[in-house]
Write an enzyme that holds these catalytic residues in place. Structure first.
Site, PDB file in Angstrom:
ATOM      1  N   GLU A  75      -5.207  -4.524  10.785  1.00 10.62           N
ATOM      2  CA  GLU A  75      -4.158  -3.516  10.968  1.00 10.62           C
ATOM      3  C   GLU A  75      -4.418  -2.726  12.249  1.00 10.62           C
ATOM      4  O   GLU A  75      -5.208  -1.766  12.229  1.00 10.62           O
ATOM      5  CB  GLU A  75      -4.149  -2.542   9.782  1.00 10.62           C
TER       6      GLU A  75
ATOM      7  N   GLY B   5       2.814   2.482  10.857  1.00  6.84           N
ATOM      8  CA  GLY B   5       3.856   3.510  10.760  1.00  6.84           C
ATOM      9  C   GLY B   5       4.574   3.730  12.082  1.00  6.84           C
ATOM     10  O   GLY B   5       5.080   4.818  12.347  1.00  6.84           O
TER      11      GLY B   5
ATOM     12  N   ASN C 296       0.877  -1.173   0.000  1.00  4.96           N
ATOM     13  CA  ASN C 296       0.000   0.000   0.000  1.00  4.96           C
ATOM     14  C   ASN C 296       0.912   1.220   0.000  1.00  4.96           C
ATOM     15  O   ASN C 296       1.476   1.567   1.034  1.00  4.96           O
ATOM     16  CB  ASN C 296      -0.901  -0.018   1.248  1.00  4.96           C
ATOM     17  N   TRP C 297       1.039   1.811  -1.171  1.00  7.54           N
ATOM     18  CA  TRP C 297       1.976   2.936  -1.295  1.00  7.54           C
ATOM     19  C   TRP C 297       1.435   4.236  -0.702  1.00  7.54           C
ATOM     20  O   TRP C 297       2.149   5.232  -0.622  1.00  7.54           O
ATOM     21  CB  TRP C 297       2.342   3.161  -2.774  1.00  7.54           C
ATOM     22  N   LYS C 298       0.161   4.220  -0.331  1.00 14.64           N
ATOM     23  CA  LYS C 298      -0.473   5.433   0.234  1.00 14.64           C
ATOM     24  C   LYS C 298      -0.214   6.623  -0.696  1.00 14.64           C
ATOM     25  O   LYS C 298      -0.156   6.429  -1.903  1.00 14.64           O
ATOM     26  CB  LYS C 298       0.018   5.659   1.667  1.00 14.64           C
TER      27      LYS C 298
ATOM     28  N   SER D  60       3.656  -1.853  10.416  1.00 16.27           N
ATOM     29  CA  SER D  60       5.118  -1.856  10.596  1.00 16.27           C
ATOM     30  C   SER D  60       5.773  -3.189  10.235  1.00 16.27           C
ATOM     31  O   SER D  60       6.751  -3.593  10.868  1.00 16.27           O
ATOM     32  CB  SER D  60       5.480  -1.452  12.031  1.00 16.27           C
TER      33      SER D  60
ATOM     34  N   HIS E  67      -9.535   1.625   5.042  1.00 15.64           N
ATOM     35  CA  HIS E  67      -8.242   1.812   5.718  1.00 15.64           C
ATOM     36  C   HIS E  67      -8.412   2.805   6.875  1.00 15.64           C
ATOM     37  O   HIS E  67      -9.135   3.791   6.749  1.00 15.64           O
ATOM     38  CB  HIS E  67      -7.196   2.320   4.718  1.00 15.64           C
TER      39      HIS E  67
HETATM   40  P1  13P Z   1       3.095   0.580   7.698  1.00 12.26           P
HETATM   41  O1  13P Z   1       3.600  -0.703   7.117  1.00 12.26           O
HETATM   42  O2  13P Z   1       3.838   1.789   7.238  1.00 12.26           O
HETATM   43  O3  13P Z   1       2.980   0.480   9.187  1.00 12.26           O
HETATM   44  O4  13P Z   1       1.608   0.781   7.147  1.00 12.26           O
HETATM   45  C1  13P Z   1       0.721  -0.257   7.259  1.00 12.26           C
HETATM   46  C2  13P Z   1      -0.494   0.087   6.490  1.00 12.26           C
HETATM   47  O5  13P Z   1      -1.211   0.995   6.858  1.00 12.26           O
HETATM   48  C3  13P Z   1      -0.761  -0.655   5.260  1.00 12.26           C
HETATM   49  O6  13P Z   1      -2.053  -0.424   4.803  1.00 12.26           O
END
Ligand code: 13P
Length: 255
Positions: free
Chosen positions: A169, A175, A10-12, A212, A96
């Protein structure tokens, strides 16, 4: 047939079009990877079509990070599930926590998005997860159940659930490399999610862990019986880090 554990990037809101293209060309040039059968990449809407052909050629699947809950119409700025489906996009992330919390996406909106995405035969990655406060109060399971129940409310056509997977999640772990999530905790939560879907819908669905995940801890999570894969944010932005995680995932199979 044995299926490798699933790895989703998920590159956001990261990577320009040219950065996305560079990432894909570096990833597919990594000859140490056996295949990309279990890999799904979710770039921005802007990047998604720019890497479509390269991904398709290499069996890398593509997903959107969001979609709207109507098929067509006057909804400035939105992208519909039909548009995704007709462009050949297979997956979409719904619910999300960043959209729930930062963009005020309500359970009702998530329910509508899930329904319309599934109706249009997209494969949905539904995200659920408790906040730190919910965990500290010991209400993490009821928080997750509420999120799942409101998301699937009214989904009568059980077959639609064939295209659903859930990403667990925990909000406090996203993060946050200091969160130090115990893989056993994640395993128990994923097993709980599987059981509740099984009890309510008599369906076995895939449940992934996200929060993470990186190449150092991936094995500890991916080896767990009830964790069918990972949804990866930060660590999916670096091609070396991401290909390490893919390699690790290829040692484990969905049970
Ligand atoms: P991180 O891997 O940066 O913690 O993010 C997880 C996430 O939100 C994936 O959708």
């Amino acid at each position: 047939m044995k299926k490798n554990k699933i790895v989703i990037a998920n590159w956001k809101m990261n990577k320009t079009v040219s950065e996305s293209q560079k990432f894909i060309s570096e990833l597919i040039n990594d000859r140490t990877l056996k295949n990309y059968k279990n890999v799904i990449i979710c770039p921005s809407f802007l990047s998604i079509m720019s890497i479509f052909t390269e991904c398709l050629k290499n069996n890398i699947k593509l997903g959107a990070q969001n979609c709207f809950y109507e098929d067509i119409g006057s909804f400035t700025g939105e992208v519909s599930p039909i548009m995704l489906k007709k462009s050949g996009i297979e997956y979409v992330i719904v619910g999300h926590s960043e959209r729930r919390i930062k963009l005020n996406e309500t359970p009702d909106i998530i329910n509508k998005k899930l329904f319309v995405a599934l109706k249009n035969k997209l494969k949905v990655i539904l995200c659920v997860g408790e906040t730190k406060t919910e965990k500290d109060c010991g209400t993490e399971k009821s928080a997750i159940l509420n999120q799942i129940n409101s998301a699937v409310c009214g989904l009568k056509e059980i077959d639609l659930l064939n295209n659903l997977m859930i990403a667990y999640e925990p909000v406090w772990a996203i993060g946050n490399t200091n969160a130090n999530v115990d893989p056993m905790y994640a395993e128990n939560m994923c097993a709980f999610i599987k059981d509740s879907i099984n009890i309510n819908f008599r369906k076995k669905i895939n449940v992934l862990y996200g929060g993470s995940l990186n190449s150092k801890n991936a094995e500890n999570f991916l080896k767990m019986e009830h964790i069918d894969g990972g949804l990866i944010g930060g660590a999916s932005l670096d091609v070396k880090e991401f290909s390490e995680i893919i390699k690790i995932s290829q040692n484990f199979y969905i049970s």
